[in-house]
Design a protein around this motif. Structure first.
Motif, PDB file in Angstrom:
ATOM      1  N   ASP A 107       0.832  -1.207   0.000  1.00  0.00           N
ATOM      2  CA  ASP A 107       0.000   0.000   0.000  1.00  0.00           C
ATOM      3  C   ASP A 107       0.863   1.252   0.000  1.00  0.00           C
ATOM      4  OD1 ASP A 107      -2.422  -1.399   0.046  1.00  0.00           O
ATOM      5  OD2 ASP A 107      -2.407  -1.553   2.234  1.00  0.00           O
ATOM      6  N   GLN A 108       1.916   1.246   0.768  1.00  0.00           N
ATOM      7  CA  GLN A 108       2.793   2.419   0.844  1.00  0.00           C
ATOM      8  C   GLN A 108       3.511   2.668  -0.476  1.00  0.00           C
ATOM      9  OE1 GLN A 108       5.180   1.324   4.226  1.00  0.00           O
ATOM     10  NE2 GLN A 108       3.549   1.772   5.712  1.00  0.00           N
ATOM     11  N   ASN A 159       1.101   4.201  -2.929  1.00  0.00           N
ATOM     12  CA  ASN A 159       0.799   5.605  -2.620  1.00  0.00           C
ATOM     13  C   ASN A 159       1.860   6.576  -3.134  1.00  0.00           C
ATOM     14  OD1 ASN A 159      -1.581   4.975  -1.302  1.00  0.00           O
ATOM     15  ND2 ASN A 159      -0.624   4.847   0.729  1.00  0.00           N
ATOM     16  N   LYS A 210      -1.023  11.991   0.050  1.00  0.00           N
ATOM     17  CA  LYS A 210      -0.408  10.931   0.847  1.00  0.00           C
ATOM     18  C   LYS A 210       0.911  11.448   1.429  1.00  0.00           C
ATOM     19  CE  LYS A 210      -3.621   7.983  -0.302  1.00  0.00           C
ATOM     20  NZ  LYS A 210      -4.644   7.521   0.672  1.00  0.00           N
ATOM     21  N   SER A 262      -1.614   2.205   6.083  1.00  0.00           N
ATOM     22  CA  SER A 262      -1.784   2.084   4.629  1.00  0.00           C
ATOM     23  C   SER A 262      -2.027   3.397   3.919  1.00  0.00           C
ATOM     24  CB  SER A 262      -2.964   1.145   4.334  1.00  0.00           C
ATOM     25  OG  SER A 262      -4.168   1.664   4.890  1.00  0.00           O
ATOM     26  N   THR A 263      -2.017   4.516   4.657  1.00  0.00           N
ATOM     27  CA  THR A 263      -2.395   5.790   4.035  1.00  0.00           C
ATOM     28  C   THR A 263      -1.224   6.729   3.804  1.00  0.00           C
ATOM     29  OG1 THR A 263      -2.897   6.712   6.217  1.00  0.00           O
ATOM     30  CG2 THR A 263      -4.718   5.677   5.010  1.00  0.00           C
ATOM     31  N   CYS A 264      -0.003   6.281   4.054  1.00  0.00           N
ATOM     32  CA  CYS A 264       1.160   7.131   3.805  1.00  0.00           C
ATOM     33  C   CYS A 264       1.964   6.564   2.644  1.00  0.00           C
ATOM     34  CB  CYS A 264       2.024   7.252   5.061  1.00  0.00           C
ATOM     35  SG  CYS A 264       2.675   5.677   5.667  1.00  0.00           S
TER      36      CYS A 264
END
Length: 859
Positions: free
Chosen positions: A170-171, A174, A180, A194-196
């Motif tokens: 995920d990283q 992004n 992000k 998972s958001t960075c």
């Protein structure tokens, strides 16, 4: 005549025989292609490959778990309960590099089960050396590492693989995504975050720095992960060198991180950078398997994120590592690890003695004929250099142990934990599931991945009861106990009667390797295998039903000669295609009569004193040519069958192709492959293949600079066409009965590097260079640049960063100039089997003599 239904069936006894003194073995010859100029090839020059061999083996096989059941291929109202013969096969191999005495102790019980009895040991006739005197099983071969190609496919390319050692999927996804933020050091690799973003691409990083009047953005530059002298590249290079990888950079050359600085040395002291893409291994290791330090650590660490996401409940990092390294989570991983922990320990049992005090395990394990323990025999003769990484764990763990003895709560130190739950870290070293040394995690240290050989595991080693002998009985018993059963079944009892269609299916496989059909290809409309073919929802899965036979039985023609002759056939088979199942292709290949020979010379097979006329069948001319089907045949060239979607340890497969030796019957372009237009490049890699003109004699050293090369031939299509008679597979059959007398199956395997086109594979964009410092995909780069916002285009142009180019393959970090998709031959083999004994031929001869005397007319 040949059915196995009767209780006293001679055919059943023959097919299930364990009398190795009488049962004909299978003789194997392997020829390998060694890359003469690996560094130059990886720099973008033509690959120069030299054929080595043949290297000779003898295979002894027995059927086990034999059973009989009704067949699905018969139309009989009451199918014979013994119509389908089901069995698995165990194999043992004699390496024909020395005169060898062998023993066996196998017995077949009345219920068709096997028995191993020390009281029934038999010594076989001595097997003589076949290998040419200038050849050795320790000869080295340089070529692609197929399992490294599998790992690349699992992660798309080198850049993504290296980022996966630090960041989650995920990283990485992004990277470049709006909004992000940069992951903190603590968040990197944390599957719950998972958001960075893992990092910022170099062009975006420099653009943001310029707009910030020289102040860098709050991101890591992705190129910081690619520093030659950093810990990641340094570790990968060291592991690759342990595995026989090729040096691709020396001190004084420019670094990979785009800084423009010269490379001096890695953080581990190497003054060269090594790649795992192309490796140097002995013939022994390629045939029977060997350990990989690179895959043991890298494939484990890179998949930690996948393993964590597959858990239904949390585990400690040590327990998770144990499960991964013992193969318990393989079904959740894109690259199967197997029991790395136990394999590492097994390697230690044969390699520990080669290790020097300074940690260099340079040497080879004892040869198989010197070993009696079957677990050690399997590893006989392997190169022990990869075990260096395992031996190193002894010193590292000792340092941890010392620190913890002085202070049990010492910060930055955790005790070593072996993944196999042993305490081998204190003696010979082990595959570590846990341990921290001065803040450095040792998870995955010392782990060795088992690279499978192209032949089979081989358990044929020393017989402890007979001097200087190889114990085939124990080898076959070990196979049965340790290897997964490969169940197959054959149709052996067609219904009685005249003219029944099912008679033509006699001897055909009903199943092979446990299945009645096999997935062989994923059709996408592309002419080359790509990384996401198997997992792409738009791909069409192509499954091939098991059909055709093993070459032992064919459709009989019956008596076709005039009464009074001393033959029962004219030697001309029925004019139809005769399918023979080819396990490597997972499908049958049609064979047809070769035709009438010059001067009407007849093909014959001989019994104890007389011969009979036979017919030779060879593969049809369009074997592996493109058709209207979606099975991949003929892609990207006629003469190739892509098999890579379903081979190797990765669910994504690898770019692997099956073909006839030296691409016989294939397109002329296979012998040069000079076109590089598909990577948007004018020049680049091609292929040149050489082979010896000296037969079994020593051709001497190969020197491509010699203009009048007398001992080696540059291969082209015209040369191969002239040699087709000795390169094509063939089966010799007795026409009247359909008996397969003997066969030689000849096939080869080739590999290529994955392509990485950013226009069709967005993951490949991570290897972009914005200053035209890469050689490929400039058109794709122009299109990607054009899609940027106007302000970004203007500012990048001012910074002289507007010319987007890319590496030429998925090997896009260490070797960006090598062009993907070039198909390099790896090896080809000849498998010779005699199906008909002299007794079988004598029986046909007796029928012919009887017919000759009878005066009876047959129709």
């Amino acid at each position: 005549m040949y059915n196995t239904c009767a209780d006293d069936s001679s055919t059943l006894k023959k097919l299930t025989s364990v009398n190795l003194a009488e049962k004909a073995p299978t003789d194997l010859k392997y020829n390998f292609y060694s890359l003469h100029n690996p560094k130059e090839y990886l720099d973008g020059n033509d690959a120069i490959l030299v054929e080595k061999g043949p290297y000779a083996l003898r295979k002894h096989s027995v059927a086990y778990d034999v059973s009989q059941s009704p067949s699905s291929l018969t139309n009989a109202d009451e199918p014979d309960p013994k119509g389908n013969l089901e069995y698995s096969t165990a194999n043992a191999y004699l390496v024909l590099d020395r005169d060898t005495q062998a023993t066996t102790n196998l017995l077949r019980n009345e219920d068709l089960s096997l028995a191993f009895s020390s009281d029934s040991k038999v010594t076989l006739p001595e097997t003589k050396r076949v290998l040419a005197m200038h050849l050795s099983m320790s000869d080295s071969v340089v070529n692609y590492s197929p399992d490294y190609l599998s790992l690349l496919g699992a992660f798309n390319d080198e850049a993504n693989l290296i980022l996966s050692l630090q960041c989650t999927a995920d990283q990485i996804a992004n990277i470049g995504a709006a909004g992000k933020a940069q992951c903190t050091d603590e968040q990197l690799g944390d599957s719950s975050v998972s958001t960075c973003a893992c990092c910022m691409m170099d062009n975006d990083y420099k653009l943001a720095t310029s707009r910030g009047t020289g102040v860098p953005p709050a991101y890591k530059n992705c190129k910081s992960f690619f520093d030659d002298e950093g810990s990641t590249i340094s570790t990968l290079s060291l592991l690759a060198s342990h595995d026989g990888g090729i040096a691709v950079k020396s001190a004084g050359e420019k670094k990979y991180d785009g800084s423009g600085d010269d490379f001096t040395a890695t953080s581990l002291g190497q003054t060269e950078i090594f790649t795992a893409l192309i490796q140097n291994h002995t013939v022994n290791d390629i045939m029977f398997g060997f350990p990989s330090a690179y895959l043991g650590k890298v494939a484990f660490l890179a998949q930690m994120d996948q393993a964590k996401k597959a858990l239904t409940s949390p585990l400690s990092s040590v327990e998770l590592s144990k499960r991964m390294l013992t193969g318990q989570l393989d079904s959740d991983l894109s690259f199967r690890l197997g029991d790395v922990a136990q394999y590492t320990s097994d390697v230690g049992s044969v390699c520990f003695a080669t290790c020097l005090a300074e940690g260099n395990c340079s040497g080879h394990a004892p040869e198989r004929h010197e070993l009696s323990d079957v677990d050690k025999i399997k590893l006989g003769g392997i190169d022990c250099m990869p075990y260096t990484s395992t031996f190193d764990t002894v010193a590292k763990c000792a340092a941890i142990n010392t620190a913890l003895q002085q202070d049990p709560n010492a910060a930055g130190y955790d005790a070593c934990v072996c993944a196999n739950e042993s305490d081998e870290w204190s003696t010979q070293g082990c595959c570590l599931a846990g341990g921290t040394n001065n803040g450095e995690s040792l998870r995955g240290e010392g782990c060795l991945y088992e690279v499978a050989g192209i032949v089979d595991p081989n358990y044929a080693g020393m017989d402890m009861s007979v001097a200087n002998a190889v114990d085939l009985g124990s080898a076959l018993q070990a196979w049965i106990n340790k290897e997964t059963a490969n169940t197959s079944s054959e149709f052996m009892c067609p219904a009685p009667g005249l003219g029944l269609e099912e008679h033509a299916k006699f001897g055909a496989y009903e199943s092979y390797d446990g299945s009645t059909s096999h997935v062989t290809y994923y059709h996408t409309g592309n002419d080359r295998i790509r990384q996401n073919d198997v997992i792409d929802s738009t791909s069409t899965e192509y499954s091939t039903p098991v059909s055709g036979g093993s070459g032992k039985y064919f459709r009989p023609k019956g008596v076709t000669t005039k009464v009074g002759t001393n033959e029962i056939s004219d030697g001309f088979p029925i004019d139809i295609a005769h399918p023979v199942y080819v396990p490597d292709a997972k499908k049958s290949i049609d064979f047809k009569f070769e035709g009438v020979r010059d001067n009407f010379v007849r093909n014959k097979v001989c019994g104890s004193s007389q011969c009979i006329v036979s017919a030779r069948l060879t593969p049809i001319a369009t074997t592996f040519h493109a058709t209207n089907e979606t099975d991949g045949a003929g892609l990207p060239y006629n003469g190739l069958q892509p098999i890579g979607h379903v081979t190797g340890p990765s669910i994504n497969g690898r770019p692997e192709y099956l073909h006839q030796p030296l691409f016989v019957g294939g397109d002329e372009l296979l012998y040069t492959q000079q076109s590089n237009s598909y990577v948007e490049r004018v020049d680049g890699n091609g292929v040149k293949i050489y082979r010896s003109l000296m037969g079994l004699n020593d051709p001497g050293a190969f020197d491509p600079s010699t203009t009048n090369q007398t001992n080696y031939q540059l291969i082209d299509k015209s040369y191969v066409d002239s040699q087709s008679d000795v390169l094509l597979s063939h089966v010799d059959i007795e026409v009247a009965s359909g008996m397969g007398a003997r066969q030689r199956m000849r096939f080869g395997t080739s590999f290529s590097i994955w392509e990485c086109d950013p226009a069709t594979n967005e993951k490949c964009e991570l290897a972009m260079n914005s200053q035209a410092q890469r050689s490929c995909y400039s058109d794709a780069g122009s299109a990607i640049f054009s899609d940027l916002a106007t302000a970004d285009k203007n500012d990048l142009t001012i910074l002289n960063m507007s010319n987007f180019t890319y590496a030429c393959s998925a090997a896009n970090l260490l070797t960006p100039e090598v062009v993907g998709g070039k198909i390099l031959p790896h090896h080809w083999y000849e498998e010779s089997t005699i199906h008909a004994s002299t007794g079988d031929v004598d029986l046909i001869r007796a029928y012919a003599n009887s017919y000759h005397k009878s005066g009876t007319t047959f129709i």
